[in-house]
Design a protein around this motif. Structure first.
Motif, PDB file in Angstrom:
ATOM      1  N   GLY A 410     -18.154  -3.812 -37.150  1.00 48.30           N
ATOM      2  CA  GLY A 410     -19.370  -4.460 -36.663  1.00 48.30           C
ATOM      3  C   GLY A 410     -19.973  -5.472 -37.603  1.00 48.30           C
ATOM      4  N   THR A 411     -19.469  -5.562 -38.849  1.00 42.68           N
ATOM      5  CA  THR A 411     -20.050  -6.509 -39.808  1.00 42.68           C
ATOM      6  C   THR A 411     -19.436  -7.896 -39.673  1.00 42.68           C
ATOM      7  N   GLY A 412     -18.250  -7.966 -39.061  1.00 47.04           N
ATOM      8  CA  GLY A 412     -17.565  -9.249 -38.962  1.00 47.04           C
ATOM      9  C   GLY A 412     -16.855  -9.650 -40.232  1.00 47.04           C
ATOM     10  N   MET A 413     -16.797  -8.742 -41.225  1.00 48.91           N
ATOM     11  CA  MET A 413     -16.144  -9.036 -42.500  1.00 48.91           C
ATOM     12  C   MET A 413     -14.748  -8.437 -42.526  1.00 48.91           C
ATOM     13  N   PRO A 414     -13.752  -9.201 -42.976  1.00 47.35           N
ATOM     14  CA  PRO A 414     -12.387  -8.652 -43.075  1.00 47.35           C
ATOM     15  C   PRO A 414     -12.254  -7.712 -44.270  1.00 47.35           C
ATOM     16  N   ALA A 415     -11.079  -7.119 -44.406  1.00 51.38           N
ATOM     17  CA  ALA A 415     -10.831  -6.195 -45.511  1.00 51.38           C
ATOM     18  C   ALA A 415     -10.855  -6.944 -46.848  1.00 51.38           C
ATOM     19  N   ARG A 442     -13.294 -15.554 -33.918  1.00 56.39           N
ATOM     20  CA  ARG A 442     -14.489 -15.075 -33.219  1.00 56.39           C
ATOM     21  C   ARG A 442     -15.748 -15.780 -33.733  1.00 56.39           C
ATOM     22  N   SER A 443     -15.829 -15.916 -35.037  1.00 55.28           N
ATOM     23  CA  SER A 443     -16.978 -16.586 -35.633  1.00 55.28           C
ATOM     24  C   SER A 443     -17.061 -18.033 -35.162  1.00 55.28           C
ATOM     25  N   ALA A 444     -15.918 -18.709 -35.116  1.00 56.55           N
ATOM     26  CA  ALA A 444     -15.892 -20.101 -34.665  1.00 56.55           C
ATOM     27  C   ALA A 444     -16.277 -20.207 -33.193  1.00 56.55           C
ATOM     28  N   PHE A 453     -22.155 -10.636 -25.678  1.00 59.06           N
ATOM     29  CA  PHE A 453     -22.603  -9.449 -24.955  1.00 59.06           C
ATOM     30  C   PHE A 453     -21.663  -8.300 -25.291  1.00 59.06           C
ATOM     31  N   ASP A 454     -22.071  -7.408 -26.170  1.00 62.57           N
ATOM     32  CA  ASP A 454     -21.279  -6.224 -26.492  1.00 62.57           C
ATOM     33  C   ASP A 454     -21.936  -5.016 -25.836  1.00 62.57           C
ATOM     34  N   ARG A 455     -21.466  -4.650 -24.650  1.00 69.57           N
ATOM     35  CA  ARG A 455     -22.084  -3.570 -23.880  1.00 69.57           C
ATOM     36  C   ARG A 455     -21.274  -2.284 -24.020  1.00 69.57           C
ATOM     37  N   ASN A 480     -10.306  -3.515 -31.060  1.00 67.66           N
ATOM     38  CA  ASN A 480     -10.353  -4.094 -29.712  1.00 67.66           C
ATOM     39  C   ASN A 480     -10.576  -5.604 -29.780  1.00 67.66           C
ATOM     40  N   LYS A 481     -11.486  -6.008 -30.680  1.00 69.82           N
ATOM     41  CA  LYS A 481     -11.818  -7.428 -30.788  1.00 69.82           C
ATOM     42  C   LYS A 481     -10.649  -8.240 -31.348  1.00 69.82           C
ATOM     43  N   LEU A 482      -9.813  -7.593 -32.178  1.00 64.91           N
ATOM     44  CA  LEU A 482      -8.625  -8.262 -32.706  1.00 64.91           C
ATOM     45  C   LEU A 482      -7.742  -8.741 -31.549  1.00 64.91           C
ATOM     46  N   ILE A 483      -7.437  -7.822 -30.650  1.00 64.36           N
ATOM     47  CA  ILE A 483      -6.605  -8.168 -29.494  1.00 64.36           C
ATOM     48  C   ILE A 483      -7.322  -9.188 -28.606  1.00 64.36           C
TER      49      ILE A 483
END
Length: 759
Positions: A410-415, A442-444, A453-455, A480-483
């Motif tokens: 949820g932070t949007g930061m990679p490893a 995703r950021s772009a 919208f993350d429901r 999930n967001k990766l795919i």
């Protein structure tokens, strides 16, 4: 224009109103002036300001009288009230065609084809019309202090000739009892036409005789007995049957699928780009069986990486016009009920031959990207490939690998960079690199104006009999967001390869190059999403002001989207989050398929299509075929034919979603029936004139507090502000309010939960 000016001049010349010392008009005189004004300019909408100026109404009392008169004229259907501050002459014909909606409480309505408001139709004026029928109505003269009414004068087309319900067999005759008693007359079934059905069985009945002037009853015969009511399989198949969706697969189609060979011809492999030695994996839900997408990744020279999005090449096996293709086209989509999947393709194809299963050579249609470490795409190509997946991952497994290596969801930061010894977990480096690319993409995308919208979604754990034993909600995590990001990127790239035409060229899909001459893009089904409804967006803006938030409703699409995203960020974690997200979603238009591209507002893409799921969506299969056709120099496909296919796919998608929601409702009521009398914290998720919808915080199950149970006062429904307000005590129930409820009733047949409020 000249006529308009002369008309206005004439009206102004004849008017003596409003000016100090001038003659003041009474109500009758002002009504006549307004009638003359609007009838002289039919079809034109006027704001209050324009009306006041044209009729020289300059004093406040005259303006207020004019507004009252125009409201009355709108009530009497002489005028149409376009908005709170504008009117036009009502030119609606007295005879209209449209769709009939029957309701169990007798408050039937007519939905005009022209998109105007629904009209009430009383039972005595319904002419035996049934739910979904296309009818012709006559608008009735408006009675004083009564709503507009219509009378059915002709039934143009019956909505359907098969009805689903529960059998009641008596000594001499049998009846079909329909859900919520939507049919005003009994469906009578001769006992010899029961096909063995018994009282309490759910059945599909074909209508053999409709009501007319000579008889009132509907006659029918059983075409399929679904099974005893209350049985899980019976109830799930009943939901499908109610929407006219298939619950069995035709034998001829199954046989055709069995005849298809799973062996891959060596010549076919030679024609394709070979990815069998490149690391490739699938990432899907843990209970998935049809794997229609896979990702590959490998490092190229320097700081470049190659990422492949590989999609099952269904078009190689399912030939256009074949018996399998015709059935897939008819279904248009797979259907996902709570406890089962109704596939678009036969199981042999979707779960075996086409599915990108691990350690098996498979044919794919791929979009391959070369990108740098900032996820900037240097070049891409769309090619037929052969692949061999190294590993089948569930989302949970990939998520665990990411988190084990320092990713915080949820932070949007990679490893972070690997410590000595490298990353932990099988293929961790490849998965972490894919995740890092996805986060930059995703950021772009959000920076470019995509809507966020993350429901959370309601899910159930069910036992072997189909009974729900746990209700919970799931949200999309990093895995999930990766795919999701790579599927979005592939779909966008494919759409651009055909739709984004350079001057003097026509779109094709031959490795991203345009080969044919011409200046128009070739036919392609796009996934389009129109801009939000302006009025609903304005209502959202007015609503959130009460909570101290702002929303930009004017400006470019990007500005509106960024303002929406800021709002979603601002409300995150706040008590009003759910209610504001719900109203914002209602302002959004529905995405659909069309060959006429208008872009995708929600994703902020100018070109977008569906390419990545041909196992479960027919439009994707259409896109695969057209790409192959155009890559070999084929001419543009017939627009009218493909637009019809797009409309059918959009319709079937909506029907499938309705069935899926009904299955969730059924399981929700079934689950909560074991919790009658229990008290829960909840919040108000919906307000209607007939009650309050409440969603339990613990498990997201939703029920209703009927208006009849709010017996401490008489409540008025304030639709604009999403609330009920008591007349005497002024108590207010508003969307998003936290409340305590008790589970009162659970009606499985109606899929309905009733709650009562507790103190």
């Amino acid at each position: 224009m000249k006529d308009d000016l002369s008309c206005n001049r004439k009206i102004k010349t004849n008017m003596k109103t409003g000016k100090k010392g001038g003659k003041r008009l009474n109500k009758r005189q002002l009504t006549e002036k307004l009638q003359d004004f609007f009838s002289a300019q039919p079809g034109k909408t006027f704001s209050l300001k324009e009306i006041f100026k044209s009729l020289r109404l300059v004093t406040h009392p005259m303006k207020m009288l004019a507004i009252d008169v125009m409201d009355e004229m709108a009530w009497e259907d002489y005028l149409t009230k376009v908005s709170d501050s504008s009117f036009r002459l009502n030119q609606t014909t007295q005879v209209l065609d449209g769709r009939f909606l029957r309701k169990s409480n007798g408050k039937n309505s007519f939905v005009p084809d022209d998109g105007s408001d629904q009209v009430f139709v009383s039972e005595r004026n319904s002419r035996s019309a049934l739910n979904g029928d296309r009818v012709r109505v006559e608008l009735l003269a408006r009675r004083a202090r009564h709503i507009k009414e219509a009378r059915v004068i002709e039934i143009l087309q019956r909505g359907k000739d098969q009805i689903v319900g529960k059998l009641r067999v008596e000594r001499d005759v049998a009846f079909l009892v329909t859900p919520e008693n939507l049919y005003v007359h009994d469906v009578i079934i001769p006992k010899r036409k029961l096909r063995g059905g018994k009282t309490g069985d759910n059945a599909v009945v074909k209508i053999t005789q409709w009501p007319d002037t000579d008889h009132k009853n509907i006659m029918g015969e059983v075409v399929d007995v679904l099974g005893p009511g209350g049985d899980n399989d019976t109830e799930m198949n009943t939901i499908l049957a109610q929407y006219g969706l298939p619950y069995t697969y035709p034998q001829a189609v199954e046989q055709a699928a069995e005849a298809i060979s799973a062996e891959i011809d060596a010549e076919e492999i030679a024609r394709r780009e070979d990815f069998r030695d490149v690391f490739t994996c699938t990432i899907d839900p843990k209970d998935a069986k049809d794997f229609d997408d896979a990702l590959s990744i490998r490092r190229l020279n320097g700081n470049l990486w190659e990422v492949g999005v590989h999609i099952a090449d269904v078009s190689y096996y399912v030939r256009e016009g074949s018996v399998i293709d015709k059935e897939a086209c008819k279904r248009a989509t797979s259907i996902y009920l709570v406890d089962r999947t109704i596939p678009m393709l036969p199981e042999r194809l979707c779960n075996f031959i086409c599915s990108l299963r691990p350690d098996e050579e498979k044919l794919a249609y791929s979009v391959v990207f070369e990108m740098d470490e900032n996820a900037e795409i240097r070049r891409s190509r769309i090619v037929h490939t052969v692949i061999k997946s190294n590993r089948r991952y569930a989302y949970e497994e990939v998520q665990q690998i990411l988190e084990d290596n320092g990713v915080v969801d949820g932070t949007g930061m990679p490893a972070p960079p690997a410590r000595k010894g490298g990353y932990k977990g099988e293929n961790a480096e490849n998965l972490i690199m894919l995740d890092a690319f996805a986060k930059k993409l995703r950021s772009a995308r959000f920076k470019h104006g995509a809507v966020k919208f993350d429901r959370e979604e309601l899910h159930f754990d069910i036992d072997s009999t189909g009974k729900p034993i746990r209700a919970y909600f799931k949200s999309s995590k990093d895995a999930n967001k990766l795919i999701e990001e790579f599927m979005l990127l592939a779909n966008k790239t494919v759409a651009e390869s055909v739709g984004k035409v350079k001057k003097g060229q026509s779109g094709s899909a031959s490795n991203g190059k345009n080969a044919s001459r011409g200046q128009s893009a070739k036919t392609l089904p796009y996934r389009i999403h129109d801009n939000p409804d302006p009025q609903k967006l304005e209502s959202l803006r007015e609503f959130i002001v009460k909570f101290g938030y702002k929303l930009k409703t004017a400006g470019t699409k990007g500005e509106a989207a960024r303002s929406l995203n800021k709002l979603m960020d601002d409300v995150e974690g706040r008590p009003e989050q759910n209610v504001i997200q719900t109203i914002a979603l209602r302002a959004m238009m529905k995405a659909k398929y069309s060959i006429h591209n208008i872009g995708h507002f929600g994703l902020a893409f100018d070109y977008y299509t569906h390419f990545t799921s041909p196992i479960r969506r027919y439009p994707d299969l259409m896109v695969h075929r057209l790409l192959t056709r155009y890559a070999s120099g084929g001419r543009s496909a017939n627009k009218e034919h493909y637009e019809e296919l797009c409309e059918h796919a959009s319709d079937m998608e909506q029907i499938a979603q309705n069935a899926e929601r009904d299955s969730i409702k059924y399981k929700m009521v079934e689950f909560m029936s074991d919790h009658l009398g229990e008290i829960y914290d909840a919040h108000i998720s919906g307000i209607a004139s007939y009650g309050i919808y409440c969603e339990i915080d613990e498990n997201h199950c939703e029920g209703m507090v009927p208006m009849r149970d709010l017996d401490d006062d008489f409540y008025d429904f304030d639709e604009k502000n999403y609330c009920l307000v008591g007349r005497r005590r002024h108590r207010k129930y508003q969307l998003g309010d936290a409340i305590r409820i008790q589970v009162a009733r659970a009606n499985l047949e109606k899929k309905q939960l009733d709650f009562t409020l507790t103190d």
